[in-house]
Write an enzyme that holds these catalytic residues in place. Structure first.
Site, short mmCIF file in Angstrom:
data_model
loop_
_atom_site.label_atom_id
_atom_site.label_comp_id
_atom_site.label_asym_id
_atom_site.label_seq_id
_atom_site.Cartn_x
_atom_site.Cartn_y
_atom_site.Cartn_z
N ASN A 40 0.72 -1.21 0.12
CA ASN A 40 0.01 -0.10 -0.06
C ASN A 40 0.88 1.30 0.04
O ASN A 40 0.36 2.59 0.35
CB ASN A 40 -0.74 0.12 1.16
N HIS A 126 -14.01 -2.11 7.29
CA HIS A 126 -13.03 -3.23 7.42
C HIS A 126 -13.09 -3.97 8.77
O HIS A 126 -13.77 -3.47 9.53
CB HIS A 126 -11.45 -2.26 7.71
N GLU A 170 -15.90 4.22 4.93
CA GLU A 170 -14.48 4.30 4.47
C GLU A 170 -14.65 5.24 3.36
O GLU A 170 -15.63 5.64 2.76
CB GLU A 170 -13.99 2.95 4.16
N SER A 174 -10.94 -1.00 0.87
CA SER A 174 -9.61 -1.44 0.70
C SER A 174 -9.43 -2.66 -0.06
O SER A 174 -8.72 -3.01 -0.96
CB SER A 174 -9.47 -2.04 2.29
N ASP A 199 -13.18 6.17 7.60
CA ASP A 199 -11.63 5.69 7.71
C ASP A 199 -11.07 6.32 6.24
O ASP A 199 -11.47 5.55 5.19
CB ASP A 199 -11.79 4.05 7.76
N HIS A 202 -6.96 4.51 2.68
CA HIS A 202 -6.74 4.25 1.37
C HIS A 202 -6.44 5.46 0.75
O HIS A 202 -6.30 5.58 -0.56
CB HIS A 202 -7.28 3.18 0.95
N LYS A 233 0.34 3.45 5.06
CA LYS A 233 -0.07 2.95 3.41
C LYS A 233 0.43 4.16 2.70
O LYS A 233 1.63 4.17 2.47
CB LYS A 233 -1.57 2.79 3.39
C1 LIG Z 1 -9.67 0.41 5.64
C2 LIG Z 1 -8.62 0.11 6.52
N1 LIG Z 1 -8.59 0.53 7.80
C3 LIG Z 1 -7.61 0.22 8.57
C4 LIG Z 1 -6.56 -0.57 8.31
C5 LIG Z 1 -5.54 -1.23 9.08
O1 LIG Z 1 -4.66 -0.21 9.27
P1 LIG Z 1 -3.11 -0.67 9.72
O2 LIG Z 1 -2.60 -1.48 8.62
O3 LIG Z 1 -2.46 0.70 10.14
O4 LIG Z 1 -3.35 -1.44 11.09
C6 LIG Z 1 -6.53 -1.16 7.01
C7 LIG Z 1 -5.61 -2.10 6.78
O5 LIG Z 1 -5.47 -3.07 6.17
C8 LIG Z 1 -7.93 -0.55 6.12
O6 LIG Z 1 -7.66 -1.35 4.86
#
Ligand SMILES: Cc1ncc(COP(=O)(O)O)c(C=O)c1O
Length: 381
Positions: A40, A126, A170, A174, A199, A202, A233
């Protein structure tokens, strides 16, 4: 080891193996020269000289670890500077650095909603959000993916609550790389008065005039009540953060979130690298334009060779292949052709939607795209 436990573990692992769903670790070597379409690091900042230099300088100044919980001695002036920089950049008054995005989501959604509250969440949010929600005791309803008509209907259907309504989305999903209409979410929030948790994991770095995310890109700057983002990311470092307009959100996490209180804090070198990345990313608007064009080019190429992929310009393109064994077959062929790809299968994605998640990055060449399409055609024939 206890025999009953061993048997139970063997049974569940064998079940996963039997349906091509067993997850396996593969250690990557630093000299692996395959084209990386899996991680990422969308803007390539984990290898940026300024980001590396800031991390190295902090390693010398602070050592390799924060060595304690943030409430003991783990919280440093570097973390403090970073939270101020993140909040100011994204239009919030308060920020808190967390160890991971997973911990940030599970802390926010496990800690702020309570029994008697209602959470309306997009069907594809997520796993970290779902873990938090499950721990919160609040009632959960899930609306169809990116379907804000369905969300609005739910908001109308719900009788006046004593508790709080949370809406959880989000900005770039993701595993699908698509997005909701954030302006409409902002206007629903105004009308219905819910607490919106967004969130931006990405979208950070990829979207917005200064790269602060999809809220900036879509003209809904700082509209969500709470933003969760990650440093691991687009920002090329490690760690995460929570932003809010209300100081109470930050204070509640500091006081009540086990993920924050009972864990050694993010290393200062990661915070320093992220701080440098924020400054780098603000000036990368020309690169963002090129990356959006790259996203269009890859999507067009995939469509030309007969794959249905969603339109858009995000860094993530799902190449949905269906059954897990088919997904694994494509992944193996693409790896053999020189691409680093991951086969994403249930339960990470819904049943029969196994996919190669193509993750774009700065520096991908037209030759890489041509070779990728050639390799895909080879598997199909
Ligand atoms: C939408 C989303 N939120 C949170 C996370 C978690 O973030 P981190 O990789 O910093 O734990 C991810 C990671 O896979 C994600 O895709």
């Amino acid at each position: 080891m206890n025999a009953a436990l061993l048997q139970r573990l063997q049974r569940s692992l064998a079940q996963r193996e039997g349906s091509s769903l067993r997850r396996k670790l593969a250690a990557r070597a630093s000299d692996d020269l395959r084209v990386n379409l899996a991680d990422n690091d969308y803007l390539g900042l984990s290898r940026d000289p300024a980001v590396i230099a800031a991390g190295v300088a902090a390693l010398h100044e602070w050592g390799a670890s924060s060595s304690a919980s943030p409430l003991v001695t783990g919280y440093t002036v570097v973390h403090q500077q970073l939270e101020h920089a993140l909040a100011a950049w994204q239009g919030y008054e308060h920020g808190l650095v967390m160890n991971t995005g997973f911990a940030a989501n599970s802390a926010v959604l496990g800690g702020l909603p309570k029994k008697g509250d209602l959470i309306l969440a997009d069907r594809l949010v997520h796993a970290s959000m779902l873990e938090g929600i499950a721990a919160s005791g609040a009632r959960l309803r899930r609306f169809a993916h990116n379907d804000l008509d369905a969300l609005e209907l739910m908001l109308h259907e719900e009788p006046a609550l004593e508790g709080v309504i949370f809406v959880v989305t989000e900005s770039v999903y993701s595993m699908d790389g698509d997005s909701p209409d954030l302006k409409r979410l902002a206007s629903l929030r105004k009308r219905f008065g819910f607490c919106w948790v967004l969130d931006e994991a990405h979208a950070t770095g990829w979207y917005g005039a200064t790269g602060s995310g999809l809220q900036e890109e879509q003209g809904a700057f700082a509209a969500a009540d709470i933003v969760v983002g990650t440093l691991g990311k687009g920002l090329g470092s490690q760690g995460a953060y929570v932003l809010s307009h209300a100081p109470e959100v930050r204070d509640a996490l500091i006081n009540f979130a086990g993920e924050f209180v009972y864990s050694t804090y993010l290393a200062p070198s990661c915070a320093a690298a992220a701080l440098a990345a924020v400054e780098r990313v603000k000036g990368m608007s020309a690169e963002r334009g090129q990356l959006h064009a790259l996203s269009h080019a890859w999507r067009d190429g995939l469509v030309e060779v007969g794959f249905a992929v969603p339109s858009g310009d995000s860094p993530i393109i799902p190449l949905i292949l269906g059954d897990s064994d088919v997904t694994l077959k494509y992944a193996a062929a693409l790896r053999a052709a020189g691409f680093m790809v991951s086969a994403i299968r249930p339960p990470t994605v819904p049943e029969r939607t196994g996919r190669i998640r193509i993750s774009l990055r700065r520096g991908l060449t037209p030759t890489a795209l041509a070779n990728f399409l050639q390799a895909l055609k080879g598997v199909r024939e």
